[in-house]
Design a protein around this motif. Sequence first.
Motif, mmCIF file in Angstrom:
data_model
loop_
_atom_site.group_PDB
_atom_site.id
_atom_site.type_symbol
_atom_site.label_atom_id
_atom_site.label_comp_id
_atom_site.label_asym_id
_atom_site.label_seq_id
_atom_site.Cartn_x
_atom_site.Cartn_y
_atom_site.Cartn_z
ATOM 1 N N PRO A 116 -4.122 48.243 -9.173
ATOM 2 C CA PRO A 116 -2.972 47.332 -9.177
ATOM 3 C C PRO A 116 -2.785 46.685 -7.805
ATOM 4 O O PRO A 116 -2.899 47.340 -6.771
ATOM 5 N N GLY A 117 -2.544 45.391 -7.806
ATOM 6 C CA GLY A 117 -2.303 44.668 -6.564
ATOM 7 C C GLY A 117 -3.553 44.148 -5.885
ATOM 8 O O GLY A 117 -3.466 43.429 -4.899
ATOM 9 N N SER A 118 -4.742 44.470 -6.403
ATOM 10 C CA SER A 118 -5.975 44.001 -5.768
ATOM 11 C C SER A 118 -6.403 42.651 -6.335
ATOM 12 O O SER A 118 -5.888 42.190 -7.342
ATOM 13 N N ASP A 119 -7.353 42.023 -5.663
ATOM 14 C CA ASP A 119 -7.903 40.749 -6.097
ATOM 15 C C ASP A 119 -9.259 40.970 -6.771
ATOM 16 O O ASP A 119 -9.957 41.919 -6.468
ATOM 17 N N VAL A 120 -9.614 40.040 -7.668
ATOM 18 C CA VAL A 120 -10.908 40.077 -8.353
ATOM 19 C C VAL A 120 -11.491 38.678 -8.300
ATOM 20 O O VAL A 120 -10.771 37.695 -8.490
ATOM 21 N N VAL A 121 -12.792 38.586 -8.058
ATOM 22 C CA VAL A 121 -13.494 37.310 -8.149
ATOM 23 C C VAL A 121 -14.572 37.446 -9.215
ATOM 24 O O VAL A 121 -15.406 38.346 -9.154
ATOM 25 N N LEU A 122 -14.510 36.563 -10.211
ATOM 26 C CA LEU A 122 -15.517 36.519 -11.268
ATOM 27 C C LEU A 122 -16.431 35.335 -10.969
ATOM 28 O O LEU A 122 -15.976 34.188 -10.936
ATOM 29 N N ASP A 123 -17.701 35.624 -10.736
ATOM 30 C CA ASP A 123 -18.649 34.591 -10.340
ATOM 31 C C ASP A 123 -19.080 33.717 -11.510
ATOM 32 O O ASP A 123 -19.192 34.189 -12.647
ATOM 33 N N CYS A 124 -19.352 32.465 -11.201
ATOM 34 C CA CYS A 124 -19.938 31.549 -12.177
ATOM 35 C C CYS A 124 -20.580 30.397 -11.422
ATOM 36 O O CYS A 124 -19.893 29.629 -10.756
ATOM 37 N N SER A 125 -21.900 30.314 -11.492
ATOM 38 C CA SER A 125 -22.602 29.150 -10.958
ATOM 39 C C SER A 125 -23.767 28.853 -11.891
ATOM 40 O O SER A 125 -24.344 29.747 -12.492
ATOM 41 N N VAL A 126 -24.071 27.571 -12.019
ATOM 42 C CA VAL A 126 -25.084 27.135 -12.977
ATOM 43 C C VAL A 126 -26.059 26.153 -12.347
ATOM 44 O O VAL A 126 -25.771 25.541 -11.321
ATOM 45 N N HIS A 127 -27.214 26.047 -13.000
ATOM 46 C CA HIS A 127 -28.208 25.036 -12.641
ATOM 47 C C HIS A 127 -28.491 24.232 -13.903
ATOM 48 O O HIS A 127 -28.720 24.807 -14.962
ATOM 49 N N VAL A 128 -28.452 22.907 -13.788
ATOM 50 C CA VAL A 128 -28.662 22.032 -14.938
ATOM 51 C C VAL A 128 -29.845 21.117 -14.659
ATOM 52 O O VAL A 128 -29.917 20.502 -13.594
ATOM 53 N N ASP A 129 -30.777 21.042 -15.617
ATOM 54 C CA ASP A 129 -31.920 20.129 -15.543
ATOM 55 C C ASP A 129 -31.846 19.148 -16.699
ATOM 56 O O ASP A 129 -31.364 19.486 -17.772
ATOM 57 N N GLY A 130 -32.359 17.952 -16.493
ATOM 58 C CA GLY A 130 -32.526 17.007 -17.583
ATOM 59 C C GLY A 130 -31.353 16.085 -17.837
ATOM 60 O O GLY A 130 -31.316 15.410 -18.857
ATOM 61 N N THR A 131 -30.380 16.041 -16.933
ATOM 62 C CA THR A 131 -29.249 15.130 -17.111
ATOM 63 C C THR A 131 -28.658 14.766 -15.756
ATOM 64 O O THR A 131 -28.785 15.512 -14.796
ATOM 65 N N GLU A 132 -28.036 13.627 -15.722
ATOM 66 C CA GLU A 132 -27.341 13.182 -14.507
ATOM 67 C C GLU A 132 -25.883 13.637 -14.518
ATOM 68 O O GLU A 132 -25.189 13.515 -13.526
ATOM 69 N N SER A 133 -25.417 14.144 -15.668
ATOM 70 C CA SER A 133 -24.024 14.582 -15.797
ATOM 71 C C SER A 133 -23.739 15.749 -14.868
ATOM 72 O O SER A 133 -24.568 16.640 -14.690
ATOM 73 N N THR A 134 -22.554 15.746 -14.307
ATOM 74 C CA THR A 134 -22.101 16.854 -13.481
ATOM 75 C C THR A 134 -21.454 17.892 -14.391
ATOM 76 O O THR A 134 -20.561 17.556 -15.167
ATOM 77 N N PRO A 135 -21.918 19.144 -14.318
ATOM 78 C CA PRO A 135 -21.321 20.159 -15.194
ATOM 79 C C PRO A 135 -19.877 20.454 -14.798
ATOM 80 O O PRO A 135 -19.529 20.449 -13.616
#
Length: 134
Positions: A45-64
């Motif tokens: 209780p009272g602590s912090d949590v960081v949930l990671d999320c990073s991605v790599h996208v190929d084949g499109t110019e769209s920004t995820p």
Amino acid sequence: MMIPLPWICLLLCCSLENSRISASALPPFTSIRFLRAPSPSITAPGSDVVLDCSVHVDGTESTPKILWRKDWEFLDVEKDERRKQIENGSLWIRNVPQRRHRGGHDGVYRCWVGLEGLGAVGSSGASVANPGKD
């Protein structure tokens, strides 16, 4: 009436042949790969949590675009006082309250990556648990 899978393939192939779609008219294949996905966390209780999320996208110019869900509900990290999305896409949960606290943060979190016009894909779920006092 259900059409057997081989017939669906045959119908699709015939319709593609008849419409004469060239390979250059088909959209390029897009690949989304999670470089870092959220992992389960048990917190005090009272602590912090960081949930990671990073991605790599190929084949499109769209920004995820990275979105977060808790127990299948999308989070509004712009208005949430305790849950914020970090610039790299990870989710920061600060000052995790005890389990029985109203609006507690126990649950299953998923990182969702959306590409405009192509759809979205979600990571595997990561449980956040706070044993706290019952």
